[in-house]
Design a protein around this motif. Sequence first.
Motif, PDB file in Angstrom:
ATOM      1  N   ALA A 459       0.838  -1.207   0.000  1.00 26.42           N
ATOM      2  CA  ALA A 459       0.000   0.000   0.000  1.00 26.42           C
ATOM      3  C   ALA A 459       0.872   1.256   0.000  1.00 26.42           C
ATOM      4  CB  ALA A 459      -0.925  -0.013   1.217  1.00 26.42           C
ATOM      5  N   ALA A 460       1.979   1.222   0.749  1.00 31.03           N
ATOM      6  CA  ALA A 460       2.914   2.357   0.733  1.00 31.03           C
ATOM      7  C   ALA A 460       3.523   2.536  -0.658  1.00 31.03           C
ATOM      8  CB  ALA A 460       4.017   2.136   1.772  1.00 31.03           C
ATOM      9  N   LEU A 461       3.815   1.435  -1.322  1.00 33.89           N
ATOM     10  CA  LEU A 461       4.348   1.499  -2.684  1.00 33.89           C
ATOM     11  C   LEU A 461       3.334   2.139  -3.628  1.00 33.89           C
ATOM     12  CD1 LEU A 461       6.459   0.751  -4.833  1.00 33.89           C
ATOM     13  CD2 LEU A 461       5.384  -1.509  -4.978  1.00 33.89           C
ATOM     14  N   ALA A 462       2.060   1.816  -3.452  1.00 35.21           N
ATOM     15  CA  ALA A 462       1.026   2.409  -4.303  1.00 35.21           C
ATOM     16  C   ALA A 462       0.980   3.931  -4.130  1.00 35.21           C
ATOM     17  CB  ALA A 462      -0.339   1.792  -3.964  1.00 35.21           C
ATOM     18  N   VAL A 463       1.128   4.409  -2.886  1.00 33.52           N
ATOM     19  CA  VAL A 463       1.155   5.852  -2.638  1.00 33.52           C
ATOM     20  C   VAL A 463       2.372   6.479  -3.298  1.00 33.52           C
ATOM     21  CG1 VAL A 463       1.329   7.620  -0.847  1.00 33.52           C
ATOM     22  CG2 VAL A 463      -0.143   5.636  -0.490  1.00 33.52           C
ATOM     23  N   ALA A 464       3.528   5.822  -3.176  1.00 35.60           N
ATOM     24  CA  ALA A 464       4.756   6.346  -3.784  1.00 35.60           C
ATOM     25  C   ALA A 464       4.629   6.426  -5.302  1.00 35.60           C
ATOM     26  CB  ALA A 464       5.947   5.471  -3.396  1.00 35.60           C
ATOM     27  N   LEU A 465       4.044   5.407  -5.908  1.00 29.64           N
ATOM     28  CA  LEU A 465       3.857   5.408  -7.364  1.00 29.64           C
ATOM     29  C   LEU A 465       2.891   6.509  -7.794  1.00 29.64           C
ATOM     30  CD1 LEU A 465       3.678   1.564  -8.027  1.00 29.64           C
ATOM     31  CD2 LEU A 465       5.453   3.125  -8.826  1.00 29.64           C
ATOM     32  N   ALA A 466       1.831   6.723  -7.016  1.00 26.63           N
ATOM     33  CA  ALA A 466       0.882   7.791  -7.338  1.00 26.63           C
ATOM     34  C   ALA A 466       1.567   9.155  -7.274  1.00 26.63           C
ATOM     35  CB  ALA A 466      -0.302   7.741  -6.376  1.00 26.63           C
ATOM     36  N   ASP A 467       2.401   9.353  -6.249  1.00 28.00           N
ATOM     37  CA  ASP A 467       3.108  10.631  -6.132  1.00 28.00           C
ATOM     38  C   ASP A 467       4.129  10.793  -7.258  1.00 28.00           C
ATOM     39  OD1 ASP A 467       3.479  13.050  -4.524  1.00 28.00           O
ATOM     40  OD2 ASP A 467       5.503  12.268  -4.197  1.00 28.00           O
ATOM     41  N   LEU A 468       4.781   9.692  -7.620  1.00 30.04           N
ATOM     42  CA  LEU A 468       5.748   9.750  -8.714  1.00 30.04           C
ATOM     43  C   LEU A 468       5.067  10.143 -10.023  1.00 30.04           C
ATOM     44  CD1 LEU A 468       8.623   9.229  -9.774  1.00 30.04           C
ATOM     45  CD2 LEU A 468       7.997   6.834 -10.072  1.00 30.04           C
ATOM     46  N   ARG A 469       3.908   9.569 -10.295  1.00 28.82           N
ATOM     47  CA  ARG A 469       3.170   9.915 -11.519  1.00 28.82           C
ATOM     48  C   ARG A 469       2.773  11.385 -11.527  1.00 28.82           C
ATOM     49  NH1 ARG A 469       0.873   4.661 -10.879  1.00 28.82           N
ATOM     50  NH2 ARG A 469      -0.876   5.563  -9.702  1.00 28.82           N
ATOM     51  N   ARG A 470       2.313  11.886 -10.369  1.00 23.45           N
ATOM     52  CA  ARG A 470       1.903  13.299 -10.292  1.00 23.45           C
ATOM     53  C   ARG A 470       3.110  14.221 -10.510  1.00 23.45           C
ATOM     54  NH1 ARG A 470      -3.075  14.586  -7.891  1.00 23.45           N
ATOM     55  NH2 ARG A 470      -4.305  12.771  -7.263  1.00 23.45           N
TER      56      ARG A 470
END
Length: 477
Positions: A459-470
Amino acid sequence: MSAAPEGESRRWKALGVCLLVGFMSLLDVSIVNVALPSIEQGLAAGPAELSWVLSGYALTFGLTLIPAGVVGDMWGRRTAFLVGLASFTLASAGCGLAPTALALVLFRLVQGVASGLIGPQISGLIQEMFTGPERGRAFGWFGTTVGLATAVGPLAGGLLIHAAGPAEGWRWVFFVNVPIGVLAFLLALRLIPGRAGCGSTRGGLGRRIDGVGVLLLGTGLLAVLLPLIQEQQWPGAAKWWLIPLGLALLTAFARWELRTARSGGVPLVDPELFRSGTYVRGALLGLLYFAGFSTVFFIFTLYLQSGLGYSALTAGLAVTPFAVGSAVSAAVGGRLVTGRGRALIVFGLLLVIGGTALAAFAVHLVPGPDAGWATAGPLLLAGLGSGLVIAPNQVLALAEVPLARAGTAGGVLQTAQRLGTAVGVACVGAAFFAHLASTRSWAGAFQVGTLVAVAFEVAALAVALADLRRRRAAGAA
């Protein structure tokens, strides 16, 4: 701001003092785990008292962080740091001298408050003393400190108890803080800049703390944290009703802070902090990550000591590879985060997830006394990844935060981490003990608990990926 009159060498020495104190206070979160049998023997402590020796510290630590950040922003981070350090040192002496289990619990509560007062000042002082790539390096060392304190606690406790004996060894788990605290206090008086944070927020030294905000935030966090921390000690389902009550109080807190800000007052937590998506995602990532990685040590030491009969010292040695990996990579991560950004954290999380999953697989292959050796490689891999997550996430989350709010922002981040640890221990512990009760398999219980921890890490990885995309969409990565 980075061109401090004390000179570059003095700034790094001041950082060294901050990290020493941070290490000491964070170590007390985990070092006591392996000392519980010694405390039980030395003070004839019951299960409830032993639970509060652990959970009382974590509770008061978590409740103090945000108000402590505000105090540092208002009245000076150096002053708040020194008061917290003196209080922590005295409380540690009180713990070591405690004649009864109740006295030990009370001193642990004070120790937790003092530790909570120290925490936000460290991140605030780093923001104050360093800028640019230097700030990344400083937070890299801070990440090393967090990782080491989390992983080395069982080893340090095991060494002290082994040296002093099981009956009185637990006292030295606390006494060791006293000479370190006195030395650090004297060094802090000399090295930490006196101006840090003093009067830097609206209202300066004359500003009053938002009493209603403190009350709403404190009772809300207390209601959420208590059932999570006491999940194993409080039987029945009634305790879970405290969580919706706590969420309602935290909602009321958020509305009060908005109202205070709109009316021209000074809120406890400035709502402007949460207008930064990077800051919000950094706090959420920290919560989820600590719910996963920190709880692995909780069930691993239980498995080794209670399931396999490891001594406190041997169990501590078994988690040392994680500490080594984290120490090596955290300093590197602090140097690289300025150029690599959130992609570095994504890579670190992948290593942590892989290492954690491989540790569970290693226990499946080698469930007996050699499990400590079998998990050494996976824990080293997870430690290398962890060093690329904690400090870089702190750097990026605080990058857009005004210096005047550095202490408050750091307090919120650390509160999210403490809340994540409590949530993780409750969820991972529930899965671990449920499997143990139904199968009596310690190895199987560790594997099931580890899978829950991995879910939080994913779940933390999903947040990191979302922030990376933004960030990439905005051209900021």
